[in-house]
Design a protein around this motif. Structure first.
Motif, PDB file in Angstrom:
ATOM      1  N   LYS A 165      17.847   6.701  -9.072  1.00  0.00           N
ATOM      2  CA  LYS A 165      16.381   6.521  -8.943  1.00  0.00           C
ATOM      3  C   LYS A 165      16.121   5.319  -8.168  1.00  0.00           C
ATOM      4  O   LYS A 165      16.815   4.755  -7.511  1.00  0.00           O
ATOM      5  CB  LYS A 165      16.178   5.787 -10.739  1.00  0.00           C
ATOM      6  CG  LYS A 165      17.081   4.477 -10.717  1.00  0.00           C
ATOM      7  CD  LYS A 165      16.992   4.137 -12.299  1.00  0.00           C
ATOM      8  CE  LYS A 165      17.963   2.939 -12.620  1.00  0.00           C
ATOM      9  NZ  LYS A 165      17.844   2.645 -14.047  1.00  0.00           N
ATOM     10  N   ALA A 166      14.652   4.950  -7.744  1.00  0.00           N
ATOM     11  CA  ALA A 166      14.021   4.492  -6.510  1.00  0.00           C
ATOM     12  C   ALA A 166      12.813   3.466  -7.015  1.00  0.00           C
ATOM     13  O   ALA A 166      12.245   3.998  -8.116  1.00  0.00           O
ATOM     14  CB  ALA A 166      13.758   5.169  -5.489  1.00  0.00           C
ATOM     15  N   THR A 167      12.758   2.616  -6.537  1.00  0.00           N
ATOM     16  CA  THR A 167      11.380   1.748  -6.795  1.00  0.00           C
ATOM     17  C   THR A 167      10.384   1.853  -5.797  1.00  0.00           C
ATOM     18  O   THR A 167       9.322   1.516  -5.756  1.00  0.00           O
ATOM     19  CB  THR A 167      11.644   0.240  -6.953  1.00  0.00           C
ATOM     20  OG1 THR A 167      12.570  -0.453  -5.668  1.00  0.00           O
ATOM     21  CG2 THR A 167      12.632   0.212  -8.344  1.00  0.00           C
ATOM     22  N   THR A 168      10.851   2.356  -4.477  1.00  0.00           N
ATOM     23  CA  THR A 168       9.758   2.661  -3.391  1.00  0.00           C
ATOM     24  C   THR A 168      10.187   3.661  -2.757  1.00  0.00           C
ATOM     25  O   THR A 168      11.031   4.366  -2.677  1.00  0.00           O
ATOM     26  CB  THR A 168       9.977   1.342  -2.321  1.00  0.00           C
ATOM     27  OG1 THR A 168      11.654   1.494  -1.825  1.00  0.00           O
ATOM     28  CG2 THR A 168      10.041  -0.196  -2.845  1.00  0.00           C
ATOM     29  N   VAL A 185      -5.002   0.848   4.170  1.00  0.00           N
ATOM     30  CA  VAL A 185      -4.157   0.450   2.839  1.00  0.00           C
ATOM     31  C   VAL A 185      -5.240  -0.161   1.793  1.00  0.00           C
ATOM     32  O   VAL A 185      -4.895   0.386   0.724  1.00  0.00           O
ATOM     33  CB  VAL A 185      -3.258  -0.813   3.453  1.00  0.00           C
ATOM     34  CG1 VAL A 185      -2.439  -1.128   2.253  1.00  0.00           C
ATOM     35  CG2 VAL A 185      -2.059   0.100   4.353  1.00  0.00           C
ATOM     36  N   PRO A 186      -5.970  -0.944   1.990  1.00  0.00           N
ATOM     37  CA  PRO A 186      -7.007  -1.505   0.762  1.00  0.00           C
ATOM     38  C   PRO A 186      -7.614  -0.147   0.255  1.00  0.00           C
ATOM     39  O   PRO A 186      -7.797  -0.329  -1.234  1.00  0.00           O
ATOM     40  CB  PRO A 186      -7.851  -2.284   1.442  1.00  0.00           C
ATOM     41  CG  PRO A 186      -7.165  -2.828   2.931  1.00  0.00           C
ATOM     42  CD  PRO A 186      -6.382  -1.724   3.095  1.00  0.00           C
ATOM     43  N   SER A 199       1.459  -0.963   0.525  1.00  0.00           N
ATOM     44  CA  SER A 199       1.422  -2.100   1.613  1.00  0.00           C
ATOM     45  C   SER A 199       1.984  -1.242   2.892  1.00  0.00           C
ATOM     46  O   SER A 199       2.557  -0.067   2.922  1.00  0.00           O
ATOM     47  CB  SER A 199       2.206  -3.088   1.360  1.00  0.00           C
ATOM     48  OG  SER A 199       3.682  -2.875   0.899  1.00  0.00           O
ATOM     49  N   SER A 200       1.612  -2.016   4.161  1.00  0.00           N
ATOM     50  CA  SER A 200       2.125  -1.598   5.236  1.00  0.00           C
ATOM     51  C   SER A 200       3.848  -1.992   5.271  1.00  0.00           C
ATOM     52  O   SER A 200       4.140  -3.079   4.995  1.00  0.00           O
ATOM     53  CB  SER A 200       1.575  -1.989   6.419  1.00  0.00           C
ATOM     54  OG  SER A 200       0.254  -1.638   6.485  1.00  0.00           O
ATOM     55  N   ALA A 201       4.623  -1.142   5.838  1.00  0.00           N
ATOM     56  CA  ALA A 201       5.993  -1.293   5.895  1.00  0.00           C
ATOM     57  C   ALA A 201       6.367  -2.709   6.566  1.00  0.00           C
ATOM     58  O   ALA A 201       7.292  -3.436   6.237  1.00  0.00           O
ATOM     59  CB  ALA A 201       6.881  -0.260   6.103  1.00  0.00           C
ATOM     60  N   ASN A 202       5.621  -2.617   7.731  1.00  0.00           N
ATOM     61  CA  ASN A 202       5.667  -3.894   8.934  1.00  0.00           C
ATOM     62  C   ASN A 202       4.329  -4.141   9.286  1.00  0.00           C
ATOM     63  O   ASN A 202       3.679  -3.250   9.321  1.00  0.00           O
ATOM     64  CB  ASN A 202       6.888  -3.628   9.748  1.00  0.00           C
ATOM     65  CG  ASN A 202       8.125  -3.509   9.153  1.00  0.00           C
ATOM     66  OD1 ASN A 202       8.897  -4.302   8.703  1.00  0.00           O
ATOM     67  ND2 ASN A 202       8.567  -2.037   9.202  1.00  0.00           N
ATOM     68  N   THR A 203       4.376  -5.304   9.908  1.00  0.00           N
ATOM     69  CA  THR A 203       3.075  -5.447  10.580  1.00  0.00           C
ATOM     70  C   THR A 203       2.803  -4.825  11.796  1.00  0.00           C
ATOM     71  O   THR A 203       3.690  -4.360  12.650  1.00  0.00           O
ATOM     72  CB  THR A 203       2.928  -6.985  11.131  1.00  0.00           C
ATOM     73  OG1 THR A 203       3.184  -7.865  10.227  1.00  0.00           O
ATOM     74  CG2 THR A 203       1.773  -7.470  12.013  1.00  0.00           C
ATOM     75  N   GLY A 204       1.605  -4.056  11.631  1.00  0.00           N
ATOM     76  CA  GLY A 204       1.396  -3.059  12.692  1.00  0.00           C
ATOM     77  C   GLY A 204       2.120  -1.650  12.488  1.00  0.00           C
ATOM     78  O   GLY A 204       1.779  -1.038  13.418  1.00  0.00           O
ATOM     79  N   ILE A 208       3.498   3.579   5.297  1.00  0.00           N
ATOM     80  CA  ILE A 208       2.994   3.041   4.063  1.00  0.00           C
ATOM     81  C   ILE A 208       4.306   2.786   3.158  1.00  0.00           C
ATOM     82  O   ILE A 208       5.044   3.868   2.904  1.00  0.00           O
ATOM     83  CB  ILE A 208       1.798   3.734   3.651  1.00  0.00           C
ATOM     84  CG1 ILE A 208       0.902   3.913   4.692  1.00  0.00           C
ATOM     85  CG2 ILE A 208       1.319   3.230   2.304  1.00  0.00           C
ATOM     86  CD1 ILE A 208       0.329   2.647   5.297  1.00  0.00           C
ATOM     87  N   LYS A 209       4.173   1.817   2.244  1.00  0.00           N
ATOM     88  CA  LYS A 209       5.222   1.500   1.551  1.00  0.00           C
ATOM     89  C   LYS A 209       4.616   1.591   0.169  1.00  0.00           C
ATOM     90  O   LYS A 209       3.565   0.791  -0.322  1.00  0.00           O
ATOM     91  CB  LYS A 209       5.842   0.303   1.637  1.00  0.00           C
ATOM     92  CG  LYS A 209       7.030  -0.191   0.669  1.00  0.00           C
ATOM     93  CD  LYS A 209       7.691  -1.383   1.276  1.00  0.00           C
ATOM     94  CE  LYS A 209       9.000  -1.722   0.221  1.00  0.00           C
ATOM     95  NZ  LYS A 209       9.318  -3.268   0.585  1.00  0.00           N
TER      96      LYS A 209
END
Length: 263
Positions: A165-168, A185-186, A199-204, A208-209
């Motif tokens: 199972k996974a959460t992300t 994203v918003p 959210s974005s996985a990392n800045t820039g 998408i996470k």
């Protein structure tokens, strides 16, 4: 009813390498020691072990399910990419299971030709095969479970032995020219709602996470039970690479709790 991934689907192959089958629409309520029954490549939930078997008074009880243990991060695409339709089907199942809306999903990914996906925060649960074997060897089939007894003699019954199972779920998309696609994203987060954080996985990053509070089962292992005239004889391991997908609720034959198996 929706299209099931084929046996060549990268999602199947990635899990097959570690001996797991795929739950196409991730779900909360699948766990080790549950019984499933097959018929014409359909799998339905039959019940818990004690729904069908009566434990011996001096024999072992139902095997314990292990506590959550860290599982592998699984890039379900490996070196290939999923067609957008298949990827969105998987992503839509995750969002629906967490109470979100998929209304804005196709719009957000309208330009996508391929998706690459990776489960993160994976957790594994299991029950020991040796203990399941001991339980079955010392138990008897409930005399009131007549239909289940017939299914057992027909070798149609499976026991779930392990789940992932996974959460992300991290998703990156490319267009027909293999250029990365940015997602607002918003806008996507507001469209989805529910208990899912976007959210974005990392800045820039264009990845998408999607993160939920409730881990959802996306992979499983099982054994098929071999019976002869009501007596347990053996169990047979099921090779990884199959698919378990929830049936649609309004199907004229299948209930909303039914499962489909395609191998």
């Amino acid at each position: 009813m929706g299209i099931l991934p084929s046996c060549k689907d990268p999602a199947l192959n990635a899990l097959k390498t570690i001996g797991y089958n795929v739950v196409q629409l991730p779900r909360v309520d699948l766990h080790p020691t549950q019984l499933l029954v097959s018929s014409n490549k359909r799998l339905k939930r039959l019940g818990e072990l004690t729904s069908v078997f009566v434990p011996a008074t001096d024999g072992p009880g139902v095997p314990a399910i292990s506590a959550d243990r860290n599982g592998p991060n699984i890039a379900i695409t490996k070196t290939a990419s999923l067609d957008a339709g298949v990827g969105l089907n998987i992503l839509g199942g995750l969002i629906s299971a967490l109470g979100g809306s998929t209304m804005g999903l196709n719009l957000s990914y309208a330009k996508a030709a391929k998706l690459q996906m990776e489960y993160g925060g994976t957790l594994e649960n299991g029950a020991e095969l040796a203990l399941i074997d001991q339980f079955l060897s010392s138990s008897r089939v409930n005399p009131f479970a007549k239909a289940a007894a017939q299914m057992l003699d027909a070798d149609q019954v499976y026991v779930v032995t392990s789940t992932l199972k996974a959460t992300t779920l991290s998703v990156s998309a490319t267009d027909e020219k293999k250029n990365a696609i940015g997602i607002d994203v918003p806008v996507l987060s507001n469209a989805i709602g529910g208990n899912l954080k976007v959210s974005s996985a990392n800045t820039g990053s264009t990845t998408i996470k999607f993160e939920g509070k409730i881990p959802l089962v996306f992979g499983f292992q099982a054994v098929r039970l071999i019976f002869d005239q009501g007596t347990y004889r053996a169990m047979k391991l099921v090779d990884g690479g199959g698919v378990v997908a929830e049936a649609v609720a309004n199907h004229p034959y299948l209930a909303d709790s039914d499962l489909l198996l395609s191998v």
